[in-house]
Design a protein around this motif. Structure first.
Motif, mmCIF file in Angstrom:
data_model
loop_
_atom_site.group_PDB
_atom_site.id
_atom_site.type_symbol
_atom_site.label_atom_id
_atom_site.label_comp_id
_atom_site.label_asym_id
_atom_site.label_seq_id
_atom_site.Cartn_x
_atom_site.Cartn_y
_atom_site.Cartn_z
ATOM 1 N N GLY A 296 14.888 15.548 3.326
ATOM 2 C CA GLY A 296 14.469 14.250 3.838
ATOM 3 C C GLY A 296 13.994 13.385 2.699
ATOM 4 N N GLY A 297 13.545 12.192 3.032
ATOM 5 C CA GLY A 297 12.980 11.331 2.008
ATOM 6 C C GLY A 297 13.795 10.070 1.797
ATOM 7 N N PHE A 298 13.178 9.144 1.081
ATOM 8 C CA PHE A 298 13.777 7.824 0.866
ATOM 9 C C PHE A 298 14.267 7.650 -0.568
ATOM 10 C CE2 PHE A 298 13.069 4.530 4.255
ATOM 11 C CZ PHE A 298 12.894 5.451 5.271
ATOM 12 N N ASP A 299 15.150 6.674 -0.744
ATOM 13 C CA ASP A 299 15.673 6.331 -2.069
ATOM 14 C C ASP A 299 15.442 4.855 -2.354
ATOM 15 O OD1 ASP A 299 16.749 8.895 -2.400
ATOM 16 O OD2 ASP A 299 18.606 8.328 -1.376
ATOM 17 N N TRP A 300 15.333 4.525 -3.633
ATOM 18 C CA TRP A 300 15.275 3.139 -4.069
ATOM 19 C C TRP A 300 16.649 2.703 -4.556
ATOM 20 C CZ3 TRP A 300 11.322 0.209 -3.042
ATOM 21 C CH2 TRP A 300 10.003 0.678 -3.116
ATOM 22 N N GLY A 301 17.023 1.475 -4.262
ATOM 23 C CA GLY A 301 18.261 0.953 -4.832
ATOM 24 C C GLY A 301 18.122 -0.529 -5.130
ATOM 25 N N ILE A 302 18.835 -0.990 -6.161
ATOM 26 C CA ILE A 302 18.885 -2.421 -6.459
ATOM 27 C C ILE A 302 20.147 -2.959 -5.810
ATOM 28 C CG2 ILE A 302 19.049 -4.165 -8.281
ATOM 29 C CD1 ILE A 302 17.787 -2.100 -10.169
ATOM 30 N N MET A 303 20.033 -4.021 -5.040
ATOM 31 C CA MET A 303 21.218 -4.526 -4.353
ATOM 32 C C MET A 303 22.105 -5.295 -5.321
ATOM 33 S SD MET A 303 20.311 -4.996 -0.416
ATOM 34 C CE MET A 303 21.958 -4.418 -0.093
ATOM 35 N N SER A 304 23.426 -5.162 -5.125
ATOM 36 C CA SER A 304 24.368 -5.675 -6.119
ATOM 37 C C SER A 304 24.332 -7.194 -6.237
ATOM 38 C CB SER A 304 25.787 -5.210 -5.780
ATOM 39 O OG SER A 304 26.114 -5.626 -4.467
ATOM 40 N N GLY A 305 23.835 -7.869 -5.208
ATOM 41 C CA GLY A 305 23.815 -9.330 -5.260
ATOM 42 C C GLY A 305 22.651 -9.912 -6.055
ATOM 43 N N THR A 306 21.809 -9.076 -6.592
ATOM 44 C CA THR A 306 20.589 -9.575 -7.242
ATOM 45 C C THR A 306 20.909 -10.472 -8.444
ATOM 46 O OG1 THR A 306 18.517 -8.957 -8.313
ATOM 47 C CG2 THR A 306 20.416 -7.534 -8.729
#
Lengths: 409, 299
Positions: A296-306
């Motif tokens: 389980g658990g969460f992930d961080w991501g940078i969105m490509s549109g930034t």
């Protein structure tokens, strides 16, 4: 009336000063979305604020979104071009974004980074942010499931160790069941939802299968064993509708002698459970057989549109650099194997968390697959069809396999 | 100044009013409906969700929905849910309306109290019934055991043969007050002297009910049944709160299934397809409703 008008004006003026103060012209503002911070300070909101308060020219505008809405909300925002710069989602949902180019490929940035090191992460969480050999995010925190057992009831039933195999788990459950005192031998969650898959997928994996191959012989046998436990009243029929939190509640109140659940329960159990309890690794199919567990658990991501990929990456670096505080301040397990958790001073809690850390070595991610939700539904549908006797375990898993093949191929 | 005056009190005024209403309907109900129907004939994925032009799928979505292993079970559950919910809501609601139509002290107050169930949000009702219907420690099982009807607890939410009934029971409870309210209004509109005349002629209570109450209530009953059907087909909140359509889809109905497809599995095309199928059913109910009220206007 007049007074309140002045009050309003004052508020507006103060607000204006506040805005002027915090956002100077050259500051870059990042939008960060996560589920933390609803009823108490969480990880994402706390770290965002700290990062924002640093004098580095980057401000963070943090938004809390409910767990059930965050994927939908982010997709909608992405489709209309209003996506946040950084978002955190549940790990099986991550592939949905990375596989479709919605997340920024950060492979090269991480390779150059002095702070984020891929070697530090547990393989499971790292796998969930990887797609097609590229890195699209970093793990935020992790968790997994194991077996909680009531040591007092075990002693009373004359059992001297927690179950090692699923056969033993069922046999112990039979011995521990005490209808007169409303005690079930075991409880788990076989709910029609992600939690059902979360608890059943490890069985498939430890029997040599995967989310692409679910109808293994071992999975069929274990499913039959679970059905037997429910049919004979060693586990409540309500495991079919109980979520993990409620299911573990019956363990805490002493109405179930064993519970399959996760490390997020430890703090509540310390408060609620008025008996001696311990944690054991998930049973295996045969003694010394392959281990597996849910991740389980969460992930961080940078969105490509930034528009600010460099600043967003700096924020991720900061979040990762604070991973040591996850356990002591927020009760989460860091997704990193290089961090040793400090003792909490509570012997039972430390023993439990140590067991979960051991279990975590065997944790395998769900997916990754962009259509994970459909695969998951095929799995929990099969589990439920078998446990309710609508289909034989073999037929149910065969049907799930056929459904899954249309999705993954 | 002719157009203006005709706008104020001539046919132009009528047209403007109707036009405004139509425009309103078109924007708020028509466009989303068209969009939904359109989507059911297209290939939709998450990233084309906001586009209007998407690859055409023909009837593939309909065929796919039909081929889902749970299709027939969902169809059966939807019928059970609608039919028995309405049957229960209507008969109990009617009985209560007749009962509280009698003049006895406190009748109005008690009738008012019944509306509590109607005011409560479906999610709250679902949560309450979730506790009542719980298998191991539920109130209903304790009562049934106490009066000796059952010896082992019934697992209302987890037994596939009972789960749809768990939702039906909760939905009946939720809808009774609304039915009672509408039927009470209908009852109140029946002139008292009809009953007095019948009583003088020697008709007993049952005869008075069959020959006066029922025929006089025809249009009200039609409207109540049609509205009941629409409300039942709309009923959504109870499902996530009680059974989540489980176990193994044994309590899944079309409206919940459509939501699951769209917002759980992100298969928006299939979600739209199911809702279009459901829309056809609601359309039939609406026609019944319109017909029954038209009768009222003419009469």
């Amino acid at each position: 009336m007049k007074f309140s008008k002045i009050g309003l004006l004052a508020c507006a003026a103060l607000g204006a000063i506040g805005v002027a103060h915090t956002a100077s012209a050259e500051d870059v503002t990042l939008k960060v979305w996560s589920i933390d911070g609803r009823d108490r300070p969480g990880l994402a909101d706390t770290f965002s604020k700290e990062f924002s308060d640093m004098d580095n020219g980057i401000k963070i505008e943090y938004r809390m979104i409910a767990f059930d809405d965050i994927v939908n909300e982010t997709l909608r925002a992405f489709a209309t071009g209003n996506a946040p710069d950084i978002v955190s989602v549940d790990n099986p949902d991550f592939a949905l974004f990375s596989s479709r180019g919605a997340m920024l490929d950060i492979t090269d940035r991480v390779a150059k980074s002095d702070i984020i090191k891929t070697d530090n992460f547990f393989p499971g969480p790292l796998n969930s942010v990887t797609w097609d050999g590229k890195l699209y995010g970093i793990p935020k925190y992790t968790d997994t499931i194991a077996v909680f057992y009531n040591k007092d009831l075990f002693k009373k039933a004359g059992i001297d160790h927690p179950p090692v195999t699923w056969e033993e788990f069922a046999a112990d459950a039979e011995k521990l069941t005490d209808p007169a005192n409303h005690v079930y031998g075991a409880t788990f969650s076989a709910r029609a939802g992600e939690e059902g898959t979360f608890q059943f997928l490890p069985i498939i994996q430890m029997s040599g299968g995967s989310f692409k191959k679910v109808n293994t012989e071992g999975a069929v046998q274990t499913l039959e064993l679970w059905k037997k436990m429910i049919d004979n009243g060693w586990a409540s029929k309500d495991v079919l509708t109980l979520g993990q939190w409620d299911s573990t509640g019956t363990f805490n109140s002493g109405n179930a002698a064993m519970a399959v659940s996760g490390n997020w329960e430890i703090d509540r159990m310390l408060d609620d459970a008025k008996f001696d309890w311990g944690v054991a690794l998930l049973p295996t199919l045969t003694e010394g057989g392959d281990r597996s567990s849910a991740l389980g658990g969460f992930d961080w991501g940078i969105m490509s549109g930034t528009k600010h990929p460099d600043e967003a990456f700096k924020a991720l670096e900061y979040f990762d650099s604070q991973a040591k505080r996850l356990y002591s301040e927020f009760g989460y397990i860091p997704p990193r194997s290089d961090i040793k958790l400090a003792s909490s001073g509570n012997e039972r809690k430390d023993a439990a968390i140590a067991k979960f850390l051991e279990q975590l070595k065997y944790a395998q991610p769900r997916g990754p697959h962009p259509e994970w939700q459909k695969i998951s539904k095929a799995i929990y549908d099969a589990e439920q069809a078998a446990l309710t006797g609508q289909m034989s375990a073999k037929d149910a898993l065969d049907q799930a396999q056929a459904t899954i093949e249309t999705i993954v191929n | 100044m002719k157009p203006l005056s005709s706008l104020r009190d001539g046919i132009g005024f009528d047209l403007a009013l109707v036009g405004a209403a139509l425009l309103f309907l078109l924007a708020l109900a028509g466009l989303p409906l068209v969009y939904n129907v359109l989507m059911s004939f297209q290939k939709v994925d998450m990233f084309t969700l906001n586009a209007l032009i998407r690859p055409f799928a023909g009837f593939q979505n309909y065929i796919d929905v039909y081929r889902q292993p749970e299709f027939w079970m969902v169809a059966r559950n939807t019928l059970i849910f609608v039919f028995f919910s309405i049957l229960g809501q209507f008969t109990i609601g009617f009985a209560l309306a007749v009962f509280f139509g009698q003049d006895f002290p406190g009748a109005k107050v008690i009738r008012g109290l019944f509306l509590v169930s109607w005011v409560m949000p479906g999610l709250v009702v679902g949560a309450i019934w979730s506790w009542i219907l719980a298998g191991d420690f539920g109130v209903l099982n304790s009562i049934l055991r106490g009066i000796g009807l059952i010896d082992a607890p019934l697992f209302w939410k987890s037994d596939p043969s009972l789960s749809i009934w768990a939702v039906v029971i909760a939905n009946i409870w939720l809808g009774v007050a609304f039915n009672m309210l509408l039927l009470s209004v209908g009852l109140a509109a029946i002139p008292r002297d009809l009953y007095e005349a019948a009583e003088l002629d020697g008709a007993n209570a049952w005869q008075r009910f069959c020959t006066i109450t029922l025929p006089m209530m025809r249009s009200t009953v039609g409207a109540v049944l049609a509205l009941g059907m629409i409300a039942t087909l709309q009923q959504f909140d109870l499902f996530p709160a009680l059974t989540e359509g489980g176990p193994a889809n044994s309590s899944n109905v079309a409206q919940y299934w459509s939501w699951q497809m769209s917002f759980k599995l992100y298969d928006f095309a299939k979600g739209a397809t199911i809702s279009v199928m459901l829309f056809v059913l609601v359309l039939i109910a609406s026609i019944v409703y319109v017909r029954s009220t038209r009768h009222e206007v003419r009469g």
